[in-house]
Design a protein around this motif. Structure first.
Motif, PDB file in Angstrom:
ATOM      1  N   VAL A  85       7.902 -11.535  -4.035  1.00 40.26           N
ATOM      2  CA  VAL A  85       8.087 -12.558  -3.490  1.00 40.26           C
ATOM      3  C   VAL A  85       9.780 -12.882  -3.921  1.00 40.26           C
ATOM      4  CG1 VAL A  85       7.442 -14.825  -3.867  1.00 40.26           C
ATOM      5  CG2 VAL A  85       5.706 -13.313  -3.609  1.00 40.26           C
ATOM      6  N   GLN A  86      10.609 -13.725  -2.523  1.00 38.32           N
ATOM      7  CA  GLN A  86      11.674 -14.202  -3.529  1.00 38.32           C
ATOM      8  C   GLN A  86      11.739 -15.066  -3.885  1.00 38.32           C
ATOM      9  OE1 GLN A  86      14.352 -11.238  -3.606  1.00 38.32           O
ATOM     10  NE2 GLN A  86      12.978  -9.779  -2.659  1.00 38.32           N
ATOM     11  N   GLN A  87      13.246 -15.874  -4.761  1.00 37.36           N
ATOM     12  CA  GLN A  87      13.322 -16.967  -4.965  1.00 37.36           C
ATOM     13  C   GLN A  87      12.171 -18.037  -3.961  1.00 37.36           C
ATOM     14  OE1 GLN A  87      17.157 -17.852  -6.436  1.00 37.36           O
ATOM     15  NE2 GLN A  87      17.920 -16.055  -6.225  1.00 37.36           N
ATOM     16  N   ASP A  88      11.839 -19.071  -4.658  1.00 39.89           N
ATOM     17  CA  ASP A  88      11.044 -20.019  -4.095  1.00 39.89           C
ATOM     18  C   ASP A  88      10.649 -19.943  -3.294  1.00 39.89           C
ATOM     19  OD1 ASP A  88      11.024 -22.824  -4.752  1.00 39.89           O
ATOM     20  OD2 ASP A  88      11.374 -23.151  -2.250  1.00 39.89           O
ATOM     21  N   GLY A  89       9.836 -18.128  -2.917  1.00 36.44           N
ATOM     22  CA  GLY A  89       8.778 -18.099  -1.996  1.00 36.44           C
ATOM     23  C   GLY A  89       7.265 -17.945  -2.909  1.00 36.44           C
ATOM     24  N   TYR A  90       6.174 -17.967  -2.352  1.00 36.17           N
ATOM     25  CA  TYR A  90       5.179 -18.604  -2.498  1.00 36.17           C
ATOM     26  C   TYR A  90       3.943 -17.555  -1.872  1.00 36.17           C
ATOM     27  CZ  TYR A  90       0.490 -21.162  -3.821  1.00 36.17           C
ATOM     28  OH  TYR A  90      -0.710 -21.743  -3.869  1.00 36.17           O
ATOM     29  N   PHE A  91       3.160 -17.018  -2.869  1.00 32.89           N
ATOM     30  CA  PHE A  91       1.919 -15.861  -2.805  1.00 32.89           C
ATOM     31  C   PHE A  91       0.699 -16.603  -2.934  1.00 32.89           C
ATOM     32  CE2 PHE A  91      -0.095 -11.761  -3.696  1.00 32.89           C
ATOM     33  CZ  PHE A  91      -0.873 -11.456  -2.602  1.00 32.89           C
ATOM     34  N   ASP A  92      -0.350 -16.941  -2.405  1.00 33.88           N
ATOM     35  CA  ASP A  92      -2.193 -17.090  -1.865  1.00 33.88           C
ATOM     36  C   ASP A  92      -2.776 -15.945  -2.026  1.00 33.88           C
ATOM     37  OD1 ASP A  92      -4.407 -18.783  -2.040  1.00 33.88           O
ATOM     38  OD2 ASP A  92      -3.084 -20.698  -3.068  1.00 33.88           O
ATOM     39  N   ALA A  93      -3.344 -15.351  -2.922  1.00 32.20           N
ATOM     40  CA  ALA A  93      -4.239 -14.766  -2.417  1.00 32.20           C
ATOM     41  C   ALA A  93      -5.589 -14.632  -3.186  1.00 32.20           C
ATOM     42  CB  ALA A  93      -4.449 -12.687  -3.180  1.00 32.20           C
ATOM     43  N   VAL A  94      -6.930 -15.293  -2.041  1.00 29.68           N
ATOM     44  CA  VAL A  94      -7.961 -14.961  -2.491  1.00 29.68           C
ATOM     45  C   VAL A  94      -8.845 -13.859  -2.109  1.00 29.68           C
ATOM     46  CG1 VAL A  94     -10.119 -16.850  -2.339  1.00 29.68           C
ATOM     47  CG2 VAL A  94      -7.485 -18.151  -2.601  1.00 29.68           C
ATOM     48  N   GLU A  95      -9.955 -13.517  -2.851  1.00 29.77           N
ATOM     49  CA  GLU A  95     -10.676 -12.957  -2.905  1.00 29.77           C
ATOM     50  C   GLU A  95     -10.435 -11.347  -1.488  1.00 29.77           C
ATOM     51  OE1 GLU A  95     -13.859 -14.625  -0.106  1.00 29.77           O
ATOM     52  OE2 GLU A  95     -14.406 -15.744  -2.243  1.00 29.77           O
ATOM     53  N   GLY A  99      -3.147  -3.237  -3.638  1.00 27.40           N
ATOM     54  CA  GLY A  99      -2.864  -1.459  -3.781  1.00 27.40           C
ATOM     55  C   GLY A  99      -2.204  -1.682  -4.517  1.00 27.40           C
ATOM     56  N   GLY A 100      -0.730  -2.616  -4.374  1.00 25.71           N
ATOM     57  CA  GLY A 100       0.537  -1.772  -5.032  1.00 25.71           C
ATOM     58  C   GLY A 100       0.895  -3.267  -6.406  1.00 25.71           C
ATOM     59  N   ALA A 101       1.891  -2.860  -6.484  1.00 26.45           N
ATOM     60  CA  ALA A 101       2.094  -3.914  -7.429  1.00 26.45           C
ATOM     61  C   ALA A 101       2.762  -5.455  -6.883  1.00 26.45           C
ATOM     62  CB  ALA A 101       3.099  -4.129  -8.367  1.00 26.45           C
ATOM     63  N   VAL A 102       2.749  -6.598  -7.396  1.00 29.62           N
ATOM     64  CA  VAL A 102       2.976  -8.465  -6.994  1.00 29.62           C
ATOM     65  C   VAL A 102       4.324  -8.037  -7.683  1.00 29.62           C
ATOM     66  CG1 VAL A 102       1.817 -10.414  -6.572  1.00 29.62           C
ATOM     67  CG2 VAL A 102       0.856  -8.122  -6.293  1.00 29.62           C
ATOM     68  N   THR A 103       5.469  -8.472  -7.482  1.00 28.20           N
ATOM     69  CA  THR A 103       6.416  -8.810  -8.409  1.00 28.20           C
ATOM     70  C   THR A 103       7.112 -10.167  -7.515  1.00 28.20           C
ATOM     71  OG1 THR A 103       7.119  -6.533  -8.143  1.00 28.20           O
ATOM     72  CG2 THR A 103       8.338  -8.823  -8.511  1.00 28.20           C
ATOM     73  N   LEU A 104       6.990 -10.671  -8.122  1.00 28.00           N
ATOM     74  CA  LEU A 104       7.991 -12.422  -8.077  1.00 28.00           C
ATOM     75  C   LEU A 104       9.682 -12.213  -8.732  1.00 28.00           C
ATOM     76  CD1 LEU A 104       4.704 -13.861  -7.764  1.00 28.00           C
ATOM     77  CD2 LEU A 104       5.822 -15.406  -8.190  1.00 28.00           C
ATOM     78  N   ARG A 105       9.926 -12.670  -8.185  1.00 27.84           N
ATOM     79  CA  ARG A 105      11.941 -12.988  -8.445  1.00 27.84           C
ATOM     80  C   ARG A 105      11.839 -15.014  -8.353  1.00 27.84           C
ATOM     81  NH1 ARG A 105      14.738  -8.320  -8.709  1.00 27.84           N
ATOM     82  NH2 ARG A 105      15.876  -9.014  -7.800  1.00 27.84           N
ATOM     83  N   ALA A 106      11.720 -14.557  -9.506  1.00 29.04           N
ATOM     84  CA  ALA A 106      12.313 -16.288  -9.556  1.00 29.04           C
ATOM     85  C   ALA A 106      11.108 -17.148  -8.596  1.00 29.04           C
ATOM     86  CB  ALA A 106      13.533 -16.683  -9.265  1.00 29.04           C
ATOM     87  N   GLY A 107      10.005 -16.603  -7.995  1.00 31.86           N
ATOM     88  CA  GLY A 107       9.401 -17.416  -6.796  1.00 31.86           C
ATOM     89  C   GLY A 107       8.683 -19.149  -7.197  1.00 31.86           C
ATOM     90  N   PHE A 108       8.428 -19.231  -6.348  1.00 31.92           N
ATOM     91  CA  PHE A 108       7.967 -20.775  -6.418  1.00 31.92           C
ATOM     92  C   PHE A 108       6.709 -20.745  -7.275  1.00 31.92           C
ATOM     93  CE2 PHE A 108       4.633 -23.746  -5.789  1.00 31.92           C
ATOM     94  CZ  PHE A 108       5.524 -25.358  -5.519  1.00 31.92           C
ATOM     95  N   GLY A 109       5.687 -19.613  -6.879  1.00 28.98           N
ATOM     96  CA  GLY A 109       4.385 -18.991  -7.568  1.00 28.98           C
ATOM     97  C   GLY A 109       3.958 -18.203  -7.133  1.00 28.98           C
ATOM     98  N   ALA A 110       2.566 -17.696  -7.549  1.00 26.75           N
ATOM     99  CA  ALA A 110       1.365 -17.126  -7.287  1.00 26.75           C
ATOM    100  C   ALA A 110       0.492 -17.372  -7.700  1.00 26.75           C
ATOM    101  CB  ALA A 110       2.026 -16.033  -7.506  1.00 26.75           C
ATOM    102  N   TYR A 111      -0.921 -17.640  -7.114  1.00 25.59           N
ATOM    103  CA  TYR A 111      -2.051 -18.186  -7.120  1.00 25.59           C
ATOM    104  C   TYR A 111      -3.409 -16.884  -6.760  1.00 25.59           C
ATOM    105  CZ  TYR A 111      -6.900 -20.664  -7.272  1.00 25.59           C
ATOM    106  OH  TYR A 111      -8.169 -21.138  -7.380  1.00 25.59           O
ATOM    107  N   LEU A 112      -3.772 -16.613  -7.785  1.00 26.62           N
ATOM    108  CA  LEU A 112      -4.651 -15.128  -7.342  1.00 26.62           C
ATOM    109  C   LEU A 112      -6.308 -15.520  -7.611  1.00 26.62           C
ATOM    110  CD1 LEU A 112      -2.118 -12.827  -9.306  1.00 26.62           C
ATOM    111  CD2 LEU A 112      -2.083 -13.777  -6.804  1.00 26.62           C
ATOM    112  N   GLU A 113      -7.641 -15.593  -7.088  1.00 28.76           N
ATOM    113  CA  GLU A 113      -8.209 -16.694  -7.181  1.00 28.76           C
ATOM    114  C   GLU A 113      -9.222 -15.428  -6.900  1.00 28.76           C
ATOM    115  OE1 GLU A 113     -11.185 -19.168  -5.732  1.00 28.76           O
ATOM    116  OE2 GLU A 113      -9.681 -20.190  -5.851  1.00 28.76           O
ATOM    117  N   SER A 114      -9.748 -14.390  -7.208  1.00 31.11           N
ATOM    118  CA  SER A 114     -11.137 -13.674  -6.915  1.00 31.11           C
ATOM    119  C   SER A 114     -10.581 -12.679  -6.164  1.00 31.11           C
ATOM    120  CB  SER A 114     -12.396 -14.704  -6.037  1.00 31.11           C
ATOM    121  OG  SER A 114     -12.768 -15.527  -7.174  1.00 31.11           O
TER     122      SER A 114
END
Length: 325
Positions: A85-95, A99-114
């Protein structure tokens, strides 16, 4: 970003315990703008800068790139590769399984639920970035490290197979989390840190923090009625925002040195080893009431930021219509 070959991706996923098939073609690079359902993307997927992609039940057999200012929402899906996730990007994962790594590079945020993540989940800053961002894990399982190097870290009802690290963050709150490795909070955390009702099977280290630290305890930062368990040692050194330590089971030593003010240790700790360094008995303080309110507000604010960004992304993806996947 250097793209993985099919052989490397398959090997990494197998090592992580994910029995995913290899991508049909590693050369495919699919753009996602809009919405999509239970389809399979046979290669990599990217969300262009400033655009939104909303997926439900989708399988992505390669890596994912969320470009600057873009949004990726995925519910009930599978990502076989890594997520960047690049600058000011957003990642939202639910259920969702990743399989790989998750990397935020100055991202707005990541919300990871269940959700389940086989690799590391990491947030880092980049030179000149204006966004510090947030990393929220709610009821998720991280197979590697949960590693925040900027912004806010809020983990609740989650498991971490590696280490949990908050290094240079604004604050770090950890509620009801099982950490198989070490837990480290250091170098900043100006708004403090809470560890409540958690289990840590490595060492706990809290060092060079400027905000208040609540390790277990019922105050001053958050209501906590659950005991925290530390399988090894807890070391608290060089902190300047105040330290309270109570309601913990520590199977080895508790070391508290160089803290100003001196760390306050309550009577409800059970330390199997030695208490080393300078400590003072924990006494109640009305200043904790103000701090408690501030802590509740900051966690709620991070969740509200995630909800607002998600709502805006859903609207933008719906307006864009079906994605050409």
């Amino acid at each position: 970003m250097r793209r993985r070959t099919t052989i490397v991706t398959a090997a990494m996923l197998a090592a992580s315990g994910f029995a995913f098939a290899a991508p049909a073609s590693a050369d495919l690079d699919t753009r996602c703008i809009g919405t999509a359902g239970a389809v399979t993307v046979p290669g990599d997927l990217f969300v262009p800068a400033g655009r939104s992609c909303d997926l439900t039940g989708t399988t992505i057999q390669g890596d994912v790139r969320v470009q600057a200012g873009a949004d990726l929402l995925i519910t009930g899906g599978t990502i076989e590769g890594a997520v960047t996730v690049q600058q000011d990007g957003y990642f939202d994962a639910v259920e969702t399984a990743v399989g790989g790594a998750v990397t935020l590079r100055a991202g707005f945020g990541a919300y990871l639920e269940s959700s389940e993540f086989a690799g590391n989940v990491r947030s880092v800053t980049v030179d000149g970035a204006a966004v510090e961002g947030f990393l929220i894990s709610d009821g998720s399982a991280v197979g590697g490290n949960l590693d925040a190097r900027t912004g806010d870290l809020f983990a609740e009802s989650s498991t971490v197979g590696g280490n949990l690290i908050a290094d240079g963050t604004v604050y770090a709150d950890v509620f009801d989390v099982v950490v198989e490795g070490n837990l480290t909070v250091r170098n900043g955390n100006e708004y403090g840190s809470v560890v409540c009702g958690s289990e840590v099977y490595g060492n706990g280290t809290f060092s060079a923090n400027t905000g208040a630290l609540q390790i277990g305890a019922a105050t001053p930062l958050a209501e906590c009625d659950a005991t925290s368990y530390w399988n090894r040692s807890v070391t608290v050194t060089g902190n300047t925002g105040g330290v309270t330590i109570d309601q913990n089971i520590i199977r080895n030593n508790l070391t508290a040195t160089g803290n100003d003010p001196v760390a306050a240790v309550g009577s409800d700790n059970r330390v199997r080893g030695e208490i080393i360094g300078d400590t003072t008995p924990l006494r109640g303080s009305m200043t904790g009431v103000r701090a408690l309110r501030a802590t509740a507000d900051r966690d709620a604010a991070a969740l509200a930021d995630a909800e607002t960004r998600r709502t805006d992304a859903e609207a933008a993806a719906a307006q864009a219509g079906p994605a050409a996947l």
